[in-house]
Design an enzyme around this catalytic site. Sequence first.
Site, PDB file in Angstrom:
ATOM      1  N   SER A  52       0.823  -1.256  -0.206  1.00 21.63           N
ATOM      2  CA  SER A  52      -0.014   0.129   0.016  1.00 21.63           C
ATOM      3  C   SER A  52       0.643   1.189   0.064  1.00 21.63           C
ATOM      4  O   SER A  52       2.012   1.290   0.342  1.00 21.63           O
ATOM      5  CB  SER A  52      -0.789   0.000   1.307  1.00 21.63           C
ATOM      6  OG  SER A  52      -1.806  -1.259   1.392  1.00 21.63           O
TER       7      SER A  52
HETATM    8  N1  SAH Z   1      -0.504  -5.535   3.914  1.00 23.55           N
HETATM    9  C1  SAH Z   1       0.341  -6.000   2.654  1.00 23.55           C
HETATM   10  C2  SAH Z   1      -0.433  -5.415   1.470  1.00 23.55           C
HETATM   11  C3  SAH Z   1      -1.704  -6.281   1.274  1.00 23.55           C
HETATM   12  S1  SAH Z   1      -2.113  -6.533  -0.404  1.00 23.55           S
HETATM   13  C4  SAH Z   1       1.634  -5.274   2.752  1.00 23.55           C
HETATM   14  O1  SAH Z   1       1.836  -4.569   3.714  1.00 23.55           O
HETATM   15  O2  SAH Z   1       2.476  -5.418   1.732  1.00 23.55           O
HETATM   16  C5  SAH Z   1      -3.505  -7.676  -0.169  1.00 23.55           C
HETATM   17  C6  SAH Z   1      -2.765  -9.231   0.210  1.00 23.55           C
HETATM   18  O3  SAH Z   1      -3.951  -9.779   0.839  1.00 23.55           O
HETATM   19  C7  SAH Z   1      -2.428  -9.892  -0.947  1.00 23.55           C
HETATM   20  O4  SAH Z   1      -1.166 -10.378  -0.623  1.00 23.55           O
HETATM   21  C8  SAH Z   1      -3.447 -10.831  -1.193  1.00 23.55           C
HETATM   22  O5  SAH Z   1      -2.896 -12.195  -1.432  1.00 23.55           O
HETATM   23  C9  SAH Z   1      -4.041 -11.254   0.392  1.00 23.55           C
HETATM   24  N2  SAH Z   1      -5.217 -11.645   0.463  1.00 23.55           N
HETATM   25  C10 SAH Z   1      -6.385 -11.648  -0.503  1.00 23.55           C
HETATM   26  N3  SAH Z   1      -7.148 -12.452   0.140  1.00 23.55           N
HETATM   27  C11 SAH Z   1      -6.907 -13.012   1.348  1.00 23.55           C
HETATM   28  C12 SAH Z   1      -7.479 -14.035   2.385  1.00 23.55           C
HETATM   29  N4  SAH Z   1      -8.632 -14.382   2.380  1.00 23.55           N
HETATM   30  N5  SAH Z   1      -6.583 -14.523   3.302  1.00 23.55           N
HETATM   31  C13 SAH Z   1      -5.425 -14.109   3.402  1.00 23.55           C
HETATM   32  N6  SAH Z   1      -4.741 -13.000   2.430  1.00 23.55           N
HETATM   33  C14 SAH Z   1      -5.545 -12.653   1.455  1.00 23.55           C
END
Ligand code: SAH
Length: 204
Positions: A52
């Site tokens: 993000s």
């Molecule tokens: N917090 C992260 C950015 C998140 S991007 C950082 O600091 O880099 C969103 C993430 O959520 C992605 O990696 C995606 O694979 C994950 N995601 C999506 N659905 C999910 C779920 N049901 N459980 C766990 N992770 C999930």
Amino acid sequence: MVDRQIRRRGISDDTVLRAMALVPRHLFVPDTQASAAYADCALPIGLGATISQPYVVAMMTEALRLEPGLRVLEVGTGSGYQAAVLAACGTSVFSVERVEELHRRAARTLGETGFGDVRLRLGDGSRGWPEEAPFDRILVTAAAPAVPAALIEQLDDEGILVAPVGDDRLQIVRRLWKKGAGIEQEELEGVRFVPLIEDTEPAT
Ligand code: SAH
């Protein structure tokens, strides 16, 4: 980054500002993006995920009203950057990611940057982490049309949950406070996150 993008936009919680100054964001992005690591935007980290925008990380972290020692669940580990920022705020962090390659990379990066205490789990974070519940704080970093019920259940009394809620075009960061039998809700700011993908097979 902290002065120009974060403090200037109104983030004033010293714990958050210090944590964001401490965590080396360039080590959490792919090598090809390293020169843009401190830019004022989100960046692709592969496998459909993004790290993000720094301001969004700061805004959501501040919204959690962290105190040292709190137990925090993050859903969507991605690069591990947000988890490191939470840990740098002195909290005990549990983070769930559903994509194995991202989960493995985040484990490596967190270890190499001194945040090896962050607990990571591979799986569907929309189901929370029942074995470690309840949590004082929950941060969802992927967007869903509604906050998954399991996460609200795993939030402790007086706990705070922050999550982007909406469809793939428009999402608003929502803050939920669990107060006794009730839940208070507030809408904070518009954001854009990748979708929260909920696995369909039954939990084991
Ligand atoms: N917090 C992260 C950015 C998140 S991007 C950082 O600091 O880099 C969103 C993430 O959520 C992605 O990696 C995606 O694979 C994950 N995601 C999506 N659905 C999910 C779920 N049901 N459980 C766990 N992770 C999930």
